[in-house]
Design a protein around this motif. Structure first.
Motif, PDB file in Angstrom:
ATOM      1  N   UNK A 351       0.837  -1.197   0.000  1.00  0.00           N
ATOM      2  CA  UNK A 351       0.000   0.000   0.000  1.00  0.00           C
ATOM      3  C   UNK A 351       0.872   1.247   0.000  1.00  0.00           C
ATOM      4  N   UNK A 352       0.354   2.303  -0.624  1.00  0.00           N
ATOM      5  CA  UNK A 352       1.057   3.581  -0.583  1.00  0.00           C
ATOM      6  C   UNK A 352       0.672   4.325   0.702  1.00  0.00           C
ATOM      7  N   UNK A 353       1.225   5.542   0.871  1.00  0.00           N
ATOM      8  CA  UNK A 353       1.009   6.271   2.127  1.00  0.00           C
ATOM      9  C   UNK A 353      -0.452   6.646   2.329  1.00  0.00           C
ATOM     10  N   UNK A 359      -6.219   2.905   5.957  1.00  0.00           N
ATOM     11  CA  UNK A 359      -6.266   1.634   6.669  1.00  0.00           C
ATOM     12  C   UNK A 359      -6.111   1.834   8.167  1.00  0.00           C
ATOM     13  N   UNK A 360      -5.197   2.699   8.576  1.00  0.00           N
ATOM     14  CA  UNK A 360      -4.980   2.921   9.998  1.00  0.00           C
ATOM     15  C   UNK A 360      -6.186   3.597  10.656  1.00  0.00           C
ATOM     16  N   UNK A 361      -6.923   4.407   9.896  1.00  0.00           N
ATOM     17  CA  UNK A 361      -8.148   4.985  10.441  1.00  0.00           C
ATOM     18  C   UNK A 361      -9.181   3.893  10.724  1.00  0.00           C
ATOM     19  N   UNK A 378       6.355   0.375   7.555  1.00  0.00           N
ATOM     20  CA  UNK A 378       5.804   1.629   7.051  1.00  0.00           C
ATOM     21  C   UNK A 378       5.852   2.705   8.133  1.00  0.00           C
ATOM     22  N   UNK A 379       6.327   3.888   7.758  1.00  0.00           N
ATOM     23  CA  UNK A 379       6.390   5.001   8.701  1.00  0.00           C
ATOM     24  C   UNK A 379       4.995   5.477   9.079  1.00  0.00           C
ATOM     25  N   UNK A 380       4.075   5.489   8.106  1.00  0.00           N
ATOM     26  CA  UNK A 380       2.713   5.943   8.402  1.00  0.00           C
ATOM     27  C   UNK A 380       2.050   5.035   9.446  1.00  0.00           C
ATOM     28  N   UNK A 381       2.294   3.745   9.334  1.00  0.00           N
ATOM     29  CA  UNK A 381       1.730   2.824  10.324  1.00  0.00           C
ATOM     30  C   UNK A 381       2.352   3.042  11.691  1.00  0.00           C
ATOM     31  N   UNK A 382       3.664   3.266  11.723  1.00  0.00           N
ATOM     32  CA  UNK A 382       4.347   3.501  12.999  1.00  0.00           C
ATOM     33  C   UNK A 382       3.846   4.758  13.689  1.00  0.00           C
ATOM     34  N   UNK A 383       3.515   5.793  12.895  1.00  0.00           N
ATOM     35  CA  UNK A 383       3.047   7.042  13.485  1.00  0.00           C
ATOM     36  C   UNK A 383       1.622   6.934  14.031  1.00  0.00           C
ATOM     37  N   UNK A 384       0.868   5.933  13.562  1.00  0.00           N
ATOM     38  CA  UNK A 384      -0.547   5.835  13.953  1.00  0.00           C
ATOM     39  C   UNK A 384      -0.777   4.934  15.157  1.00  0.00           C
ATOM     40  N   UNK A 385       0.247   4.180  15.592  1.00  0.00           N
ATOM     41  CA  UNK A 385       0.031   3.226  16.683  1.00  0.00           C
ATOM     42  C   UNK A 385       0.198   3.917  18.033  1.00  0.00           C
ATOM     43  N   UNK A 386      -0.234   3.193  19.107  1.00  0.00           N
ATOM     44  CA  UNK A 386      -0.089   3.711  20.460  1.00  0.00           C
ATOM     45  C   UNK A 386       1.277   3.388  21.060  1.00  0.00           C
ATOM     46  N   UNK A 387       1.751   2.181  20.827  1.00  0.00           N
ATOM     47  CA  UNK A 387       3.038   1.742  21.373  1.00  0.00           C
ATOM     48  C   UNK A 387       3.861   1.140  20.244  1.00  0.00           C
ATOM     49  N   UNK A 388       5.133   1.494  20.208  1.00  0.00           N
ATOM     50  CA  UNK A 388       6.030   1.046  19.146  1.00  0.00           C
ATOM     51  C   UNK A 388       7.127   0.185  19.771  1.00  0.00           C
ATOM     52  N   UNK A 400      18.423  -6.359  21.172  1.00  0.00           N
ATOM     53  CA  UNK A 400      17.870  -5.580  22.268  1.00  0.00           C
ATOM     54  C   UNK A 400      16.499  -5.069  21.865  1.00  0.00           C
ATOM     55  N   UNK A 401      15.522  -5.226  22.761  1.00  0.00           N
ATOM     56  CA  UNK A 401      14.147  -4.804  22.507  1.00  0.00           C
ATOM     57  C   UNK A 401      13.923  -3.430  23.139  1.00  0.00           C
ATOM     58  N   UNK A 402      13.390  -2.504  22.343  1.00  0.00           N
ATOM     59  CA  UNK A 402      13.063  -1.172  22.838  1.00  0.00           C
ATOM     60  C   UNK A 402      11.602  -0.893  22.541  1.00  0.00           C
ATOM     61  N   UNK A 403      10.974  -0.065  23.348  1.00  0.00           N
ATOM     62  CA  UNK A 403       9.585   0.308  23.121  1.00  0.00           C
ATOM     63  C   UNK A 403       9.402   1.785  23.430  1.00  0.00           C
ATOM     64  N   UNK A 404       8.472   2.380  22.682  1.00  0.00           N
ATOM     65  CA  UNK A 404       8.173   3.801  22.824  1.00  0.00           C
ATOM     66  C   UNK A 404       6.671   3.938  22.937  1.00  0.00           C
ATOM     67  N   UNK A 405       6.193   4.652  23.971  1.00  0.00           N
ATOM     68  CA  UNK A 405       4.785   4.950  24.157  1.00  0.00           C
ATOM     69  C   UNK A 405       4.470   6.240  23.421  1.00  0.00           C
ATOM     70  N   UNK A 406       3.946   6.119  22.171  1.00  0.00           N
ATOM     71  CA  UNK A 406       3.685   7.309  21.380  1.00  0.00           C
ATOM     72  C   UNK A 406       2.526   8.124  21.942  1.00  0.00           C
ATOM     73  N   UNK A 407       1.620   7.461  22.644  1.00  0.00           N
ATOM     74  CA  UNK A 407       0.488   8.198  23.233  1.00  0.00           C
ATOM     75  C   UNK A 407       0.973   9.162  24.298  1.00  0.00           C
ATOM     76  N   UNK A 408       1.991   8.776  25.090  1.00  0.00           N
ATOM     77  CA  UNK A 408       2.549   9.671  26.112  1.00  0.00           C
ATOM     78  C   UNK A 408       3.272  10.847  25.472  1.00  0.00           C
ATOM     79  N   UNK A 409       3.965  10.596  24.345  1.00  0.00           N
ATOM     80  CA  UNK A 409       4.677  11.681  23.663  1.00  0.00           C
ATOM     81  C   UNK A 409       3.685  12.704  23.116  1.00  0.00           C
TER      82      UNK A 409
END
Length: 411
Positions: A351-353, A359-361, A378-388, A400-409
């Motif tokens: 899929x394109x952007x 789809x993410x909507x 996909x960057x668009x999918x990463x930007x739409x999630x709650x936790x990465x 090494x496993x890392x996680x980012x809470x995008x909702x907190x940011x």
């Protein structure tokens, strides 16, 4: 409640700062030599006041958002409770029906097992009867051989009798010639009666050989076999009745399954049309049964018409259009029958952007009932999630496993 407490604390601090500002201004009017110091304090107090006002506005917005989320959560909890009650009732009904069907199947299975045992016993008796018949045939063959031997002996006796008759005629003639015996008719009658008696005896012996040995219990055996045949026929009727009952149960189950499938298919069809238009930004789509009269055995045809194209089968679409149509069908199914958990592995690879954002909507709307885990590049999918979550390799051979809470940011 915490936000309201923070808001009250901010109001108290704001009032204290205003009071302090008033006091400083009164002191500045009375004490000119402290003006510069007081002006600095006033400036800092004003800055603090502005910051507190901004915090108050932020807390007000957070309070409004929290109240909205609380209301949505209560509505969702009520919907879940209602759905749970419906599912519990349906589960109880289905469990009762399943238990009844299992009991009926067990009963019919036992009847079939008994009938099979009786059939096996009957087959064994038939085998024994066939063996007895073969033995009787062997006796008949031997009797026929004996009959042929008797016939051969009879032929020899007839030949001998003919010779004796010829000798007798010669003797009669000799008696007439030499002894003048005129009662020839009486002598011939005596000889003829003897010959007929011997023939009658031979025929009776042949009939006795054909009848074979006498079986004293033949009538009792016939009566017992007749009763056995009547019993087996009644058992056969019971088996046929049970079979018809099972066929009726299977027919009823098929009807229930066909009804539920038709209802679910209609719901998924409506959801598919709506999600397809949402993902493609328009167009038309259709789900059809290849054989509407047999829904449980029918295939499903997917027709799609992206914006600017003609309505056609999904096999004639491009790779990206096929993927997006399949995603629309998947999302429609999850919308009608949500699952607690869903794992999507690079579903947005083709899929394109723009289509990825659409789809993410849709997934964001479905995420209210289903927890999604997406594997993506996909960057668009990463930007739409709650936790990465990501896996890095700071050293060779060490992950090494890392996680980012995008909702907190975002907050």
């Amino acid at each position: 409640e915490q936000a309201e407490e923070e808001l009250n604390a901010a109001n108290v601090a704001w009032q204290a700062q205003e009071q302090l500002l008033l006091e400083l201004r009164s002191k500045a009017a009375g004490h000119l030599h402290e003006r510069q110091v007081l002006e600095g304090q006033i400036h800092r107090a004003e800055i603090t006041l502005v910051s507190l006002r901004e915090q108050e506005a932020s807390r007000q917005r957070e309070l409004v958002t929290a109240r909205q989320r609380l209301a949505e959560t209560r509505v969702a909890v009520q919907d879940i409770a209602s759905e749970r009650l419906g599912l519990v009732e349906q589960l109880a009904s289905d469990s009762a029906l399943l238990e009844n069907l299992q009991q009926e199947i067990a009963t019919q299975t036992q009847v079939v097992t008994d009938s099979q045992d009786q059939l096996a016993e009957l087959k064994a008796r038939m085998v024994a009867a066939n063996q007895h018949l073969l033995g009787n045939r062997e006796l008949v063959r031997k009797a026929r051989e004996e009959l042929e031997a008797v016939n051969k002996q009879l032929y020899n006796l007839e030949l001998r009798l003919s010779r004796l008759e010829a000798d007798c005629d010669g003797m009669v003639k000799r008696l007439e010639r030499e002894f003048a015996i005129a009662d020839r008719a009486g002598l011939h009658s005596t000889l003829q009666s003897r010959i007929q008696g011997e023939e009658r005896q031979g025929k009776l012996q042949e009939e006795l050989l054909l009848l074979g040995p006498v079986r004293v219990g033949a009538l009792q055996e016939l009566e017992r076999l007749s009763e056995r045949i009547a019993f087996l026929r009644s058992q056969e009727a019971d088996v046929l009745t049970s079979r018809q009952s099972l066929e009726d149960i299977i027919t009823e189950i098929d009807q229930i399954m066909a009804k539920r499938f038709s209802e679910s298919f209609a719901q998924i069809r409506r959801a598919f049309i709506r999600v397809f238009q949402e993902l493609f930004g328009g167009g038309e789509a259709e789900l059809r049964l290849s054989d509407a009269e047999q829904p449980l055995e029918s295939g499903i045809e997917i027709m799609a018409q992206p914006p600017g194209k003609n309505l056609q089968n999904i096999d004639l679409l491009s790779g990206g259009e096929k993927a997006l149509t399949a995603i629309a069908l998947l999302c429609a199914t999850l919308e009608v029958k949500p699952t607690p958990f869903c794992l999507l592995d690079e579903i947005d690879a083709s899929l394109d952007d723009i289509n990825t954002k659409r789809l993410m909507q849709v997934i964001a709307r479905l995420a209210q009932d289903t927890q999604f885990i997406l594997i993506t590049h996909s960057k668009e999918t990463m930007l739409a999630v709650d936790t990465l979550y990501g896996v890095t390799m700071p050293e060779h051979g060490v992950s090494q496993l890392i996680n980012v809470e995008l909702s907190d940011i975002e907050s």
